[in-house]
Motif scaffolding. Structure first.
Motif, mmCIF file in Angstrom:
data_model
loop_
_atom_site.group_PDB
_atom_site.id
_atom_site.type_symbol
_atom_site.label_atom_id
_atom_site.label_comp_id
_atom_site.label_asym_id
_atom_site.label_seq_id
_atom_site.Cartn_x
_atom_site.Cartn_y
_atom_site.Cartn_z
ATOM 1 N N ALA A 310 1.156 -1.088 -0.358
ATOM 2 C CA ALA A 310 -0.177 -0.237 -0.052
ATOM 3 C C ALA A 310 0.714 1.215 0.195
ATOM 4 O O ALA A 310 0.511 2.293 -0.590
ATOM 5 N N ILE A 311 2.433 1.384 0.541
ATOM 6 C CA ILE A 311 2.711 1.996 0.716
ATOM 7 C C ILE A 311 4.076 2.704 -0.597
ATOM 8 O O ILE A 311 4.064 3.695 -0.853
ATOM 9 N N MET A 314 2.093 4.241 -2.646
ATOM 10 C CA MET A 314 1.907 5.788 -2.531
ATOM 11 C C MET A 314 3.124 6.642 -3.193
ATOM 12 O O MET A 314 3.644 7.644 -3.475
ATOM 13 N N GLY A 315 4.036 5.594 -3.962
ATOM 14 C CA GLY A 315 5.543 6.514 -4.814
ATOM 15 C C GLY A 315 6.707 6.371 -3.808
ATOM 16 O O GLY A 315 7.790 7.392 -3.470
ATOM 17 N N ILE A 316 6.699 5.695 -2.332
ATOM 18 C CA ILE A 316 7.138 5.952 -1.721
ATOM 19 C C ILE A 316 8.699 4.734 -1.490
ATOM 20 O O ILE A 316 8.557 4.028 -1.817
ATOM 21 N N SER A 317 9.539 5.518 -1.366
ATOM 22 C CA SER A 317 10.878 4.388 -1.454
ATOM 23 C C SER A 317 10.910 3.447 -0.293
ATOM 24 O O SER A 317 11.411 4.145 0.886
ATOM 25 N N GLN A 318 10.897 2.625 -0.332
ATOM 26 C CA GLN A 318 11.267 1.240 0.822
ATOM 27 C C GLN A 318 12.408 0.194 0.340
ATOM 28 O O GLN A 318 12.173 -1.286 0.904
ATOM 29 N N GLY A 321 12.875 -2.088 3.209
ATOM 30 C CA GLY A 321 11.343 -2.662 3.618
ATOM 31 C C GLY A 321 10.471 -2.192 5.130
ATOM 32 O O GLY A 321 10.660 -0.891 4.488
ATOM 33 N N MET A 323 8.115 0.106 7.528
ATOM 34 C CA MET A 323 8.915 -0.070 7.952
ATOM 35 C C MET A 323 8.146 0.708 9.850
ATOM 36 O O MET A 323 8.752 0.836 10.438
ATOM 37 N N GLU A 324 6.893 0.450 9.845
ATOM 38 C CA GLU A 324 5.562 0.942 10.229
ATOM 39 C C GLU A 324 5.540 -0.086 11.491
ATOM 40 O O GLU A 324 6.385 -1.072 11.550
ATOM 41 N N GLY A 325 6.110 0.723 12.688
ATOM 42 C CA GLY A 325 6.117 -0.363 13.780
ATOM 43 C C GLY A 325 7.611 -0.851 14.298
ATOM 44 O O GLY A 325 7.387 -1.498 15.153
ATOM 45 N N SER A 356 1.675 -4.090 12.889
ATOM 46 C CA SER A 356 1.888 -3.733 12.025
ATOM 47 C C SER A 356 2.704 -4.538 10.616
ATOM 48 O O SER A 356 2.427 -3.686 9.097
ATOM 49 N N THR A 357 2.902 -5.626 10.893
ATOM 50 C CA THR A 357 3.992 -6.604 9.871
ATOM 51 C C THR A 357 2.965 -6.883 8.647
ATOM 52 O O THR A 357 2.023 -6.744 9.497
ATOM 53 N N MET A 570 -5.263 -6.831 -0.249
ATOM 54 C CA MET A 570 -4.243 -5.781 -0.482
ATOM 55 C C MET A 570 -3.918 -5.996 -2.358
ATOM 56 O O MET A 570 -2.820 -5.048 -2.421
#
Lengths: 572, 188
Positions: A310-311, A314-318, A321, A323-325, A356-357, A570
């Motif tokens: 989902a993130i 939004m176009g964010i670089s992960q 991996g 990172m939430e939580g 949040s995993t 998802m």
């Protein structure tokens, strides 16, 4: 290879390098052979003398269980009242309140059974007195209880036929003096010198760089965190457990805490082999457990390192991996490894928030706890595995048309009945528990409890269901981790999980010890061409298949309703 | 049964002394020799404590490097994560809002430059660190707000980057508090 994956491999190898000699050492300690720690004998003798115990008095399996259950009952009563009245007792610098009866009930059970579910938060729910004199105390003794119970089982298979299985107090006290206390001291000192507080001072206050007033919870945490991991307890000093920067200050401390929670469960398997003089059997068991771990770890790494879909949209670089939580100093890789070992071993400490995993990670976390014997908790891991072994022996016996036997003892109807009951207990508690919780959530949303059922869940839809499934699974496995978004400090969850915890702990201890005791007392049949060998590759595969089939049949529908459904939605 | 009960009570009492008095006092004594003397390592500025080395604090002013979002507003007496599931729509809207805020204050950024740690809440709510990339994207803003050159700030970021353990294991991190205090020093 990147530094994050390298970190995991190094951590595991370090653990193994220490677990193997530790296992040999433990076998000698419990067999009463000479070891270098014999200088501690006077302390043990002192403990026995003060307690009126004769450590040489032999017990049969029933006497062992009586001693075990009696002392556990003493701890339950003691802990319940101290938690209830902690506000009136000393060592409470932050002025935290006493527990409500249902919370105290849940907390004391959860620590007695080595689970550490923690429906309170460490900063505001307990005092330094209860942290040490109830919770940390129970972390030591619940782990020693598990180890002592496993040694009773070892003892039943050491000699050809024997009803005398050593002395429970002897095993129990030695688990503390020869293993848990010295190792805890070492780990606690490593933590202390890397930033974990050790002093009894209460909350501190400072003005931050931008001018905010900040209160900081502290306290003598290092010793607690050491035994929390070594004893596979998992209950944290602070609310967020080992994600807290004072509880787990750096990558180095994370490696040490990971080592601490895995080392004894592996050492116990090795000790089993040396103790009963069948090293090959122990290595086969270790092999099955390790493959099981890898089969859960590799897909966990894959889903966490891949980041949140989902993130990503939004176009964010992960690049590293999801990172939430999670904490930056550990990164997603080590957090994924942690989430695997903390669920296969019944530790339940966390360095990232499992709620949040990624959805598939949730599947592997749940499965780890459902199987509960890939290494497994201190002592109890091998007891759980033993039940799978007995069932595998029985099924293989039927398949080849021979009387099933294990290590020269006939496995008959009575033993199989016990094994079947223990096996059926887990799905019953988990599935019936989750079903009842879901029913209350849908039909009694307005019930006037501390948290109203309609407000239980921190996430809507399938993930909300997973939160309830996780809580019941974690309780039954005596794990203690949670999808912590669940509002669990209310009378329903405190009482319901309290009962699940107790049944999920004591029946899986009583069952294997009864089976081992019954088998050990039977006439020994010498090995012949017709014997089903249990230390072969074929039989190991058979055991693995039994584990997979039993768990898949029991839990697939529940997993499909929770994390699997979330995963597929998802994908859209 | 009665025999076991008496033994259990006495053994419990003895172990309480050993495990809950002797053991933690040894640890507390030894911990007294650590940085911060067992109470946690503090950081001082002009003789005043401005924070704990390991505990993240809120930075929102434009002349400072920002830390990660926190689900508890950096409350060091009540740690916590968001516990939001990955498919939760409400949560995804929050993340989306954080991206917009970042883009507003860093108009020179593309979305793909933003690392995940800057738009997701940490597990503890007290994460003292950010990733290298998270610092790099803020350099221009911080430099502009302080009248410094980009290069001077970038050099400070490099100087405050802690590499992997033994150079081999784990991620590289930046302690936001230490970096910002170094920035304040630079101004003088």
């Amino acid at each position: 290879m990147n530094t994050e994956l390298l970190g995991i491999i190094a951590t595991y190898l370090l653990t193994l390098a220490i677990a193997i000699p530790l296992g040999k050492y433990l076998a000698k300690v419990f067999a009463g052979e000479k070891v270098w720690t014999d200088f501690l004998k006077p302390i043990e003798n002192g403990i026995f003398k003060l307690s009126g115990i004769n450590p040489k008095e032999e017990m049969n399996w029933k006497q062992h269980l009586k001693a075990l259950l009696t002392i556990n009952l003493v701890w339950l009563v003691y802990g319940f009242f101290v938690l209830l009245y902690q506000d009136k007792l000393p060592l409470n610098p932050d002025g935290n309140p006493g527990m409500s009866p249902d919370l105290s009930f849940n907390t004391v059970i959860s620590f007695v059974v080595n689970c550490n579910l923690q429906h309170y938060s460490g900063e505001s729910g307990v005092s330094y007195l209860t942290q040490h004199f109830v919770l940390m105390f129970l972390q030591f003794v619940s782990c020693a209880t598990g180890i002592a119970a496993a040694v009773v089982l070892f003892k039943a298979f050491r000699d050809k036929t024997s009803a005398k299985l050593g002395n429970f107090w002897d095993f129990f006290v030695k688990s503390i003096t020869r293993l848990l206390l010295p190792l805890s001291l070492v780990v606690a000192l490593v933590l202390a010198f890397n930033g974990t507080p050790t002093s009894y001072e209460g909350k501190d206050q400072f003005i931050s760089v931008q001018g905010d007033t900040v209160n900081v919870s502290r306290g003598p945490a290092a010793g607690f965190i050491a035994i929390k991991h070594l004893g596979t307890n998992g209950g944290g000093w602070f609310g967020v457990n080992s994600a807290h920067p004072l509880e787990n200050p750096s990558y180095l401390t994370a490696v040490v805490e990971l080592f601490a929670q895995v080392v004894i469960p592996i050492a116990m398997v090795i000790a089993f082999g040396y103790f009963i003089r069948r090293k090959k059997l122990a290595w086969m068991i270790f092999g099955v457990m390790t493959i099981g771990m890898l089969l859960l770890l590799i897909p966990t790494l894959s889903s966490e390192l891949g980041g949140s879909p989902a993130i990503a949209k939004m176009g964010i670089s992960q690049t590293t991996g999801a990172m939430e939580g999670k904490e930056v100093r550990f990164g997603p890789a080590l957090s994924a490894y942690w989430s695997t070992v903390t669920t296969i071993i019944s530790t339940g400490s966390v360095n990232s928030m499992h709620d949040s995993t990624m959805p598939l990670t949730g599947v592997w976390q749940l499965l780890g706890m459902m199987i509960n014997s890939f290494y497994g908790g201190c002592g109890v891991g091998i007891l759980n595995y033993f039940i799978y072994l007995i069932i595998a022996v029985f099924i293989s016996g039927l398949m080849v048309g021979r009387t099933p036997e294990f290590l020269g003892h006939k496995v008959e109807a009575r033993e199989i009945k016990i094994a079947a009951l223990v096996t059926l207990l887990s799905p019953f508690l988990i599935l019936a528990g989750t079903a009842i919780a879901s029913y209350v959530f849908t039909n009694y949303g307005e019930a006037a409890w501390a948290v109203q059922p309609k407000n239980w869940l921190n996430n809507p839809g399938f993930h909300g269901f997973s939160e309830m499934l996780y809580e019941m699974t974690s309780s039954n496995a005596n794990n203690g981790s949670g999808f912590e978004g669940l509002g669990d400090n209310n009378v329903f969850w405190n009482v319901a999980t309290g009962f699940v915890l107790m049944l999920g702990r004591f029946l899986p201890i009583i069952g294997p010890i009864a089976i081992a005791g019954l088998l050990g007392a039977k006439k020994h049949i010498p090995e012949s061409a017709g014997t089903l060998k249990t230390d072969t590759l074929t039989f190991s595969l058979m055991t693995f298949a039994v584990i997979v089939v039993l768990n898949a049949l029991s839990y697939f529908p529940a997993l499909a309703l929770g994390p699997l459904a979330e995963y597929f939605t998802m994908l859209k | 049964m009665k025999k076991y009960l008496l033994q259990s009570i006495r053994l419990t009492a003895v172990l309480l002394v050993l495990l809950c008095v002797v053991y933690p006092l040894i640890v507390a004594f030894a911990g007294g020799f650590s940085k911060g003397n067992g109470g946690g390592e503090k950081i001082t500025k002009n003789g005043k404590v401005v924070g704990y080395a390991l505990i993240g604090q809120n930075f929102s002013k434009p002349e400072y490097f920002w830390g990660r979002p926190s689900a508890v507003g950096y409350n060091a007496a009540g740690s916590g994560g968001s516990n939001k599931g990955p498919s939760n729509e409400e949560y995804l809207a929050v993340v989306s809002g954080r991206i917009d805020t970042l883009l507003k204050y860093h108009p020179y950024l593309k979305k793909a430059d933003i690392p995940a740690d800057m738009v997701t809440a940490s597990g503890s709510g007290l994460d003292p660190n950010i990733s290298e990339q998270a610092a790099i994207i803020q350099i221009k803003r911080v430099a502009a707000n302080r009248g410094l050159t980009d290069r001077a700030v970038a050099e400070l970021v490099v100087k405050n980057t802690e590499g992997p353990l033994l150079g081999m294991f784990g991620p590289s991190v930046i302690n936001v508090l230490k970096l910002n205090l170094a920035l304040d020093e630079l101004k003088k």
